[in-house]
Design an enzyme around this catalytic site. Sequence first.
Site, mmCIF file in Angstrom:
data_model
loop_
_atom_site.group_PDB
_atom_site.id
_atom_site.type_symbol
_atom_site.label_atom_id
_atom_site.label_comp_id
_atom_site.label_asym_id
_atom_site.label_seq_id
_atom_site.Cartn_x
_atom_site.Cartn_y
_atom_site.Cartn_z
ATOM 1 N N ARG A 148 23.687 -4.711 -5.567
ATOM 2 C CA ARG A 148 23.053 -5.454 -6.664
ATOM 3 C C ARG A 148 23.283 -4.701 -7.976
ATOM 4 O O ARG A 148 22.929 -3.517 -8.069
ATOM 5 C CB ARG A 148 21.542 -5.561 -6.434
ATOM 6 C CG ARG A 148 21.177 -6.116 -5.053
ATOM 7 C CD ARG A 148 20.728 -7.540 -5.145
ATOM 8 N NE ARG A 148 20.567 -8.119 -3.826
ATOM 9 C CZ ARG A 148 19.473 -8.728 -3.396
ATOM 10 N NH1 ARG A 148 18.428 -8.834 -4.187
ATOM 11 N NH2 ARG A 148 19.438 -9.271 -2.195
ATOM 12 N N GLU A 160 21.716 -4.200 -10.522
ATOM 13 C CA GLU A 160 20.441 -4.103 -11.240
ATOM 14 C C GLU A 160 20.676 -3.255 -12.484
ATOM 15 O O GLU A 160 21.197 -2.146 -12.384
ATOM 16 C CB GLU A 160 19.370 -3.403 -10.382
ATOM 17 C CG GLU A 160 19.214 -3.926 -8.961
ATOM 18 C CD GLU A 160 18.233 -5.063 -8.844
ATOM 19 O OE1 GLU A 160 17.708 -5.488 -9.893
ATOM 20 O OE2 GLU A 160 18.018 -5.544 -7.714
ATOM 21 N N ARG A 183 12.182 1.931 -7.472
ATOM 22 C CA ARG A 183 12.266 1.142 -6.237
ATOM 23 C C ARG A 183 13.482 0.220 -6.150
ATOM 24 O O ARG A 183 13.541 -0.654 -5.293
ATOM 25 C CB ARG A 183 10.965 0.355 -6.030
ATOM 26 C CG ARG A 183 10.635 -0.611 -7.125
ATOM 27 C CD ARG A 183 9.168 -1.040 -7.035
ATOM 28 N NE ARG A 183 8.808 -1.772 -8.214
ATOM 29 C CZ ARG A 183 8.855 -3.091 -8.329
ATOM 30 N NH1 ARG A 183 9.217 -3.820 -7.301
ATOM 31 N NH2 ARG A 183 8.516 -3.675 -9.444
ATOM 32 N N HIS A 184 14.446 0.419 -7.046
ATOM 33 C CA HIS A 184 15.692 -0.349 -6.976
ATOM 34 C C HIS A 184 16.884 0.570 -6.805
ATOM 35 O O HIS A 184 16.968 1.608 -7.451
ATOM 36 C CB HIS A 184 15.899 -1.165 -8.255
ATOM 37 C CG HIS A 184 14.962 -2.313 -8.357
ATOM 38 N ND1 HIS A 184 13.788 -2.234 -9.063
ATOM 39 C CD2 HIS A 184 15.007 -3.548 -7.824
ATOM 40 C CE1 HIS A 184 13.149 -3.391 -8.961
ATOM 41 N NE2 HIS A 184 13.861 -4.196 -8.210
ATOM 42 N N GLU A 196 7.042 -5.298 -2.943
ATOM 43 C CA GLU A 196 7.629 -6.288 -2.030
ATOM 44 C C GLU A 196 8.592 -5.606 -1.057
ATOM 45 O O GLU A 196 9.402 -4.781 -1.458
ATOM 46 C CB GLU A 196 8.402 -7.310 -2.876
ATOM 47 C CG GLU A 196 9.138 -8.342 -2.047
ATOM 48 C CD GLU A 196 10.227 -9.046 -2.849
ATOM 49 O OE1 GLU A 196 9.950 -9.493 -3.974
ATOM 50 O OE2 GLU A 196 11.356 -9.134 -2.326
ATOM 51 N N SER A 221 11.791 -10.826 1.654
ATOM 52 C CA SER A 221 11.775 -12.234 1.225
ATOM 53 C C SER A 221 12.351 -13.053 2.351
ATOM 54 O O SER A 221 13.264 -12.597 3.038
ATOM 55 C CB SER A 221 12.685 -12.469 0.028
ATOM 56 O OG SER A 221 12.119 -11.959 -1.117
ATOM 57 N N ARG A 230 13.081 0.525 1.196
ATOM 58 C CA ARG A 230 11.676 0.284 0.796
ATOM 59 C C ARG A 230 10.746 0.466 1.985
ATOM 60 O O ARG A 230 9.603 0.901 1.829
ATOM 61 C CB ARG A 230 11.525 -1.105 0.208
ATOM 62 C CG ARG A 230 12.174 -1.179 -1.160
ATOM 63 C CD ARG A 230 11.662 -2.380 -1.892
ATOM 64 N NE ARG A 230 12.353 -2.492 -3.167
ATOM 65 C CZ ARG A 230 12.187 -3.500 -3.985
ATOM 66 N NH1 ARG A 230 11.359 -4.489 -3.662
ATOM 67 N NH2 ARG A 230 12.827 -3.538 -5.130
HETATM 68 P P1 AMO Z 1 15.730 -10.432 -1.752
HETATM 69 O O1 AMO Z 1 16.672 -10.522 -2.883
HETATM 70 O O2 AMO Z 1 14.283 -10.565 -2.049
HETATM 71 O O3 AMO Z 1 16.062 -11.561 -0.658
HETATM 72 O O4 AMO Z 1 15.979 -9.076 -0.957
HETATM 73 C C1 AMO Z 1 15.294 -8.811 0.250
HETATM 74 C C2 AMO Z 1 14.690 -7.432 0.216
HETATM 75 O O5 AMO Z 1 15.702 -6.451 0.012
HETATM 76 C C3 AMO Z 1 15.198 -5.375 -0.743
HETATM 77 N N1 AMO Z 1 15.996 -5.216 -1.967
HETATM 78 C C4 AMO Z 1 16.255 -4.051 -2.571
HETATM 79 N N2 AMO Z 1 15.933 -2.794 -2.270
HETATM 80 C C5 AMO Z 1 16.350 -1.822 -3.091
HETATM 81 N N3 AMO Z 1 17.088 -2.020 -4.200
HETATM 82 C C6 AMO Z 1 17.459 -3.279 -4.547
HETATM 83 N N4 AMO Z 1 18.200 -3.471 -5.643
HETATM 84 C C7 AMO Z 1 17.038 -4.363 -3.722
HETATM 85 N N5 AMO Z 1 17.204 -5.693 -3.765
HETATM 86 C C8 AMO Z 1 16.567 -6.190 -2.698
HETATM 87 C C9 AMO Z 1 13.748 -5.699 -1.058
HETATM 88 C C10 AMO Z 1 13.708 -7.200 -0.917
HETATM 89 O O6 AMO Z 1 12.413 -7.667 -0.585
HETATM 90 N N6 AMO Z 1 18.668 -13.433 1.019
HETATM 91 C C11 AMO Z 1 17.293 -13.031 0.794
HETATM 92 C C12 AMO Z 1 16.565 -12.723 2.071
HETATM 93 C C13 AMO Z 1 16.339 -13.931 2.955
HETATM 94 O O7 AMO Z 1 15.824 -14.953 2.461
HETATM 95 O O8 AMO Z 1 16.657 -13.842 4.139
HETATM 96 C C14 AMO Z 1 17.284 -11.817 -0.144
HETATM 97 O O9 AMO Z 1 18.261 -11.132 -0.296
HETATM 98 O O10 AMO Z 1 12.934 -5.066 -0.071
#
Ligand code: AMO
Length: 434
Positions: free
Chosen positions: A211, A213, A219-220, A357, A360, A408
């Site tokens: 990602r 970001e 936490r990212h 979180e 998702s 996380r």
């Molecule tokens: P989402 O984008 O909410 O959902 O990602 C799911 C979980 O992945 C973790 N996460 C991260 N952890 C650390 N750094 C990041 N940049 C990051 N981005 C996401 C979080 C988050 O809750 N396709 C959907 C899932 C689904 O519906 O099955 C998805 O990617 O813990």
Amino acid sequence: MNGRTYTADAEPGETVTVAGWVHEVRDLGGIAFLILRDKSGKIQIKLEEDSMDDELVETGLGVARESVITVTGSVKEEPRAPTDVEVVPESIEVLAESDTELPLDPSGKVDAELSTRLDNRTLDLRKEEVKAIFEIRSEILRSVRDAFRDLGCTEINTPKIVATGTEGGTELFPITYFGEEAFMNQSPQLFKQLMVGSGLERVFEIGPIFRAEEHNTPRHLNEATSIDFESAFVDHTEAMDACEHVVKSAYEGVAENCQSQLETLGLGEEFEVPEGEFPRLTYEEAIERINATGELDEQLVWGDDLPTEGERALGDDVGSHYFITDWPSEIKPFYIKDHDDDEQLSTGFDMMHPRMELVSGGQREHRYDHLVAGFEQQGLDPDQFEYYTKMFKYGMPPHAGWGLGGERLVMTMLGLDNIREAVLFPRDRQRLSP
Ligand code: AMO
Ligand code: ATP
């Protein structure tokens, strides 16, 4: 396997060969103690000038901290030694000499900044409390895999170089793929869905997601580990049951198999496996409860995403893992199904730790026409996703699933302040190597 004894396994009366790193040399004049460390723990090697070969004592005294040595000798009971035994050496061989100037102190006596630690992760993981995090992470992944097996899942691996994003355009890393535009995968979302329509039906994947970001937060990550579940013939509530099972199994595995690591991290007493069902609040209840805390300057209204302070206020209020269900359709992605009796309301859910979180998920839109219409509503070109949508024309069962952020999970389970502590070699805005 390699003909050496782990230091923690050395028993009095044995002749052993132990190998490891020189943790410390304490020279008391006439007698000296060399502390040898390996993955199992530490052991004392005694060096005595009067009774031992000069060359042997010299080798032992001359070796720099953090050098790798192997020692052969007899194990003696010694109540004054830290582990009640010591090795009286017959030979010491230096396998790899260390520089005397170390970029960080693996004995942990001198603290180092996180960035220095990450630049020197090999040395950093010589510290027991850092090593413990990664041993626990490994146990979490083992328990999670077992939990998915309990649920009848098949483990899959999907591509990480992909043609489309799924979770929002701004967070994509573009790459060139033989002259064509391609991206690093943001989520295995579309591929895992394609597999529920295959003969596999119920799948899981543990793999990297990427990602872009923009912001550095605790936490990212720009490269994270996603733990994904997807199953045919279940709805969002059953997917939430599966999520609860997997997360609890991770805690149980750690409680059962990582007691010493938890103690090293100071969590021996306070580590708790979450008990009971995770409460399920609707999005509407969630915003009402956040508003009632009075922690936000502005009241939340239907359609707002939950701001970090809001999540935190609600987390404090609930005090355990919990789900937020029934999100507004407009803030959930195109692949999430709406409720049949209310198209403003989605089956999407998040699973929260009081701090943030973790997950998702939701039930998916499996009806071809609705799926294509959903793309258009979100301003996406369905033609670009044809590789995905066309399979919905050939018998795609109703299905649901979720994605859990691996780091996380580690971070919240162990109370780590920064997500980077849960990754060996984190990728963030400033960090591309090591
Ligand atoms: P989402 O984008 O909410 O959902 O990602 C799911 C979980 O992945 C973790 N996460 C991260 N952890 C650390 N750094 C990041 N940049 C990051 N981005 C996401 C979080 C988050 O809750 N396709 C959907 C899932 C689904 O519906 O099955 C998805 O990617 O813990
Ligand atoms: P030893 O009879 O084992 O040689 P000692 O009591 O005669 O020991 P020294 O040899 O002068 O004393 O040791 C100096 C210091 O090291 C003392 O404080 C002693 O308690 C400690 N010491 C000696 N041997 C050991 C050992 N095997 N493990 C830990 N500490 C030791």
